[in-house]
Write a protein that holds these residues in place. Structure first.
Motif, PDB file in Angstrom:
ATOM      1  N   LYS A 177      67.064  31.049  -2.293  1.00 49.87           N
ATOM      2  CA  LYS A 177      66.696  31.913  -1.175  1.00 49.87           C
ATOM      3  C   LYS A 177      66.020  31.103  -0.076  1.00 49.87           C
ATOM      4  O   LYS A 177      64.988  30.466  -0.304  1.00 49.87           O
ATOM      5  CB  LYS A 177      65.764  33.028  -1.648  1.00 49.87           C
ATOM      6  N   GLU A 181      62.930  33.078   7.884  1.00 54.90           N
ATOM      7  CA  GLU A 181      63.814  34.171   8.277  1.00 54.90           C
ATOM      8  C   GLU A 181      64.793  33.762   9.376  1.00 54.90           C
ATOM      9  O   GLU A 181      65.991  34.072   9.305  1.00 54.90           O
ATOM     10  CB  GLU A 181      62.991  35.371   8.744  1.00 54.90           C
ATOM     11  N   ALA A 182      64.306  33.065  10.395  1.00 53.31           N
ATOM     12  CA  ALA A 182      65.181  32.656  11.499  1.00 53.31           C
ATOM     13  C   ALA A 182      66.242  31.681  11.012  1.00 53.31           C
ATOM     14  O   ALA A 182      67.428  31.791  11.364  1.00 53.31           O
ATOM     15  CB  ALA A 182      64.354  32.033  12.621  1.00 53.31           C
ATOM     16  N   GLY A 184      67.300  31.506   8.023  1.00 60.33           N
ATOM     17  CA  GLY A 184      68.170  32.272   7.137  1.00 60.33           C
ATOM     18  C   GLY A 184      69.291  32.976   7.880  1.00 60.33           C
ATOM     19  O   GLY A 184      70.424  33.056   7.391  1.00 60.33           O
ATOM     20  N   LYS A 185      68.995  33.477   9.080  1.00 58.98           N
ATOM     21  CA  LYS A 185      70.037  34.135   9.874  1.00 58.98           C
ATOM     22  C   LYS A 185      71.117  33.148  10.304  1.00 58.98           C
ATOM     23  O   LYS A 185      72.312  33.461  10.281  1.00 58.98           O
ATOM     24  CB  LYS A 185      69.401  34.804  11.087  1.00 58.98           C
ATOM     25  N   LEU A 186      70.694  31.950  10.687  1.00 60.47           N
ATOM     26  CA  LEU A 186      71.659  30.916  11.054  1.00 60.47           C
ATOM     27  C   LEU A 186      72.505  30.514   9.849  1.00 60.47           C
ATOM     28  O   LEU A 186      73.732  30.336   9.956  1.00 60.47           O
ATOM     29  CB  LEU A 186      70.910  29.698  11.609  1.00 60.47           C
ATOM     30  N   TYR A 187      71.858  30.409   8.712  1.00 59.04           N
ATOM     31  CA  TYR A 187      72.546  30.058   7.467  1.00 59.04           C
ATOM     32  C   TYR A 187      73.563  31.138   7.079  1.00 59.04           C
ATOM     33  O   TYR A 187      74.688  30.826   6.665  1.00 59.04           O
ATOM     34  CB  TYR A 187      71.499  29.867   6.371  1.00 59.04           C
ATOM     35  N   ASP A 188      73.181  32.402   7.236  1.00 63.22           N
ATOM     36  CA  ASP A 188      74.112  33.495   6.943  1.00 63.22           C
ATOM     37  C   ASP A 188      75.332  33.444   7.861  1.00 63.22           C
ATOM     38  O   ASP A 188      76.468  33.671   7.414  1.00 63.22           O
ATOM     39  CB  ASP A 188      73.412  34.850   7.099  1.00 63.22           C
ATOM     40  N   PHE A 189      75.099  33.169   9.128  1.00 59.31           N
ATOM     41  CA  PHE A 189      76.228  33.084  10.062  1.00 59.31           C
ATOM     42  C   PHE A 189      77.186  31.979   9.644  1.00 59.31           C
ATOM     43  O   PHE A 189      78.412  32.160   9.635  1.00 59.31           O
ATOM     44  CB  PHE A 189      75.717  32.828  11.482  1.00 59.31           C
ATOM     45  N   ASN A 193      80.817  33.302   8.456  1.00 59.65           N
ATOM     46  CA  ASN A 193      81.723  33.192   9.593  1.00 59.65           C
ATOM     47  C   ASN A 193      82.426  31.844   9.685  1.00 59.65           C
ATOM     48  O   ASN A 193      83.595  31.779  10.073  1.00 59.65           O
ATOM     49  CB  ASN A 193      80.962  33.459  10.899  1.00 59.65           C
ATOM     50  N   ARG A 217      74.414  34.574  -2.548  1.00 58.82           N
ATOM     51  CA  ARG A 217      73.478  35.666  -2.235  1.00 58.82           C
ATOM     52  C   ARG A 217      73.162  36.505  -3.463  1.00 58.82           C
ATOM     53  O   ARG A 217      72.119  37.168  -3.505  1.00 58.82           O
ATOM     54  CB  ARG A 217      74.060  36.554  -1.137  1.00 58.82           C
TER      55      ARG A 217
END
Length: 255
Positions: A177, A181-182, A184-189, A193, A217
């Motif tokens: 994990k 947080e910020a 993490g959002k880049l990592y999710d993208f 994507n 995840r």
């Protein structure tokens, strides 16, 4: 009218973000890794910008594995960890590379043989939930980027504990994990994507890399996995985050 019996919660498990019958997950995971075996190393470099090589080197460097040790490297199909460990255990040591997927094992064995790494290495197709070794067989067990694909992780951890010698150690390198947080959002993208597009372009397989992103995840976070190791019989469980928690190293001991 009689009610239809409800399905037991234990009858399904996750395959990425999908729920599937427990008995089918192993087959589905096998299909993924058979599909990606030949392109696995290239895709690891593309997915992580080559950083996975640094993670693996650090994993081995802090392992505490010594000359003469007998090591079981689970989910070790590509041979990356075995190649790094071979000079560490020396000529008196042994590494057993175990993987459930025959295609991954063949790729890894061929790669290391081409590099002249033959002595002191054994290769075994096996299931981490039911290891074909006697109790107290190994000084250390390593597992890099494989535990999240195991159907019953609790059973696997308990059996790993069984085959370790008293005082032996388990080392798990796995996606975990992200702590920021910020970031993490880049990592999710990137994961949802970019990664499937890379899979389609370089491996001809977008679906398998979509699964790999989803499986990350669904994997237990750092503290949850620590608790699972303790319940399996391990002590002194240490957790080390790398790259802001994209991956974590769990080190645990059998007492």
């Amino acid at each position: 009218m009689n009610e239809q019996p409800k399905s037991s919660p234990e009858s399904t498990t996750h395959f990425g973000f999908r729920d599937v019958p427990v008995g089918e997950k192993q087959k589905l995971v096998g299909q993924v890794f058979t599909s990606v075996a030949r392109s696995y190393d290239l895709m690891n470099d593309l997915m992580s910008f080559g950083v996975h090589r640094l993670w693996k080197r650090h994993f081995v460097a802090i392992s505490g594995i010594r000359r003469g040790d007998r090591v079981l490297d689970l989910a070790g199909g590509t041979g990356d960890i075995a190649a790094l460990l071979r000079p560490v255990v020396g000529k008196d040591g042994e590494i057993v590379v175990g993987d459930i997927n025959a295609s991954m094992l063949q790729v890894g064995r061929d790669r290391l043989t081409d590099r002249g790494l033959v002595d002191g290495l054994r290769w075994a197709q096996l299931n981490a939930e039911c290891l074909p070794f006697p109790d107290n067989s190994f000084d250390a067990v390593t597992m890099a980027f494989g535990l999240r694909n195991v159907t019953d992780k609790d059973t696997a951890l308990a059996d790993i504990c069984r085959v370790l010698k008293p005082g032996g150690r388990l080392l798990v390198l796995e996606f975990s994990k992200v702590q920021n947080e910020a970031f993490g959002k880049l990592y999710d993208f990137h994961s949802f994507n970019i990664l499937p597009k890379l899979g389609k372009l370089f491996a001809g397989d977008a679906d398998s890399y979509q699964y790999l992103a989803e499986s990350i995840r669904k994997h237990p976070d750092q503290q949850t996995l620590k608790g699972m190791m303790e319940r399996a019989g391990f002590g002194k469980v240490e957790v080390r985050n790398l790259t802001n928690g994209i991956v974590a190293i769990h080190k645990a001991y059998k007492f």
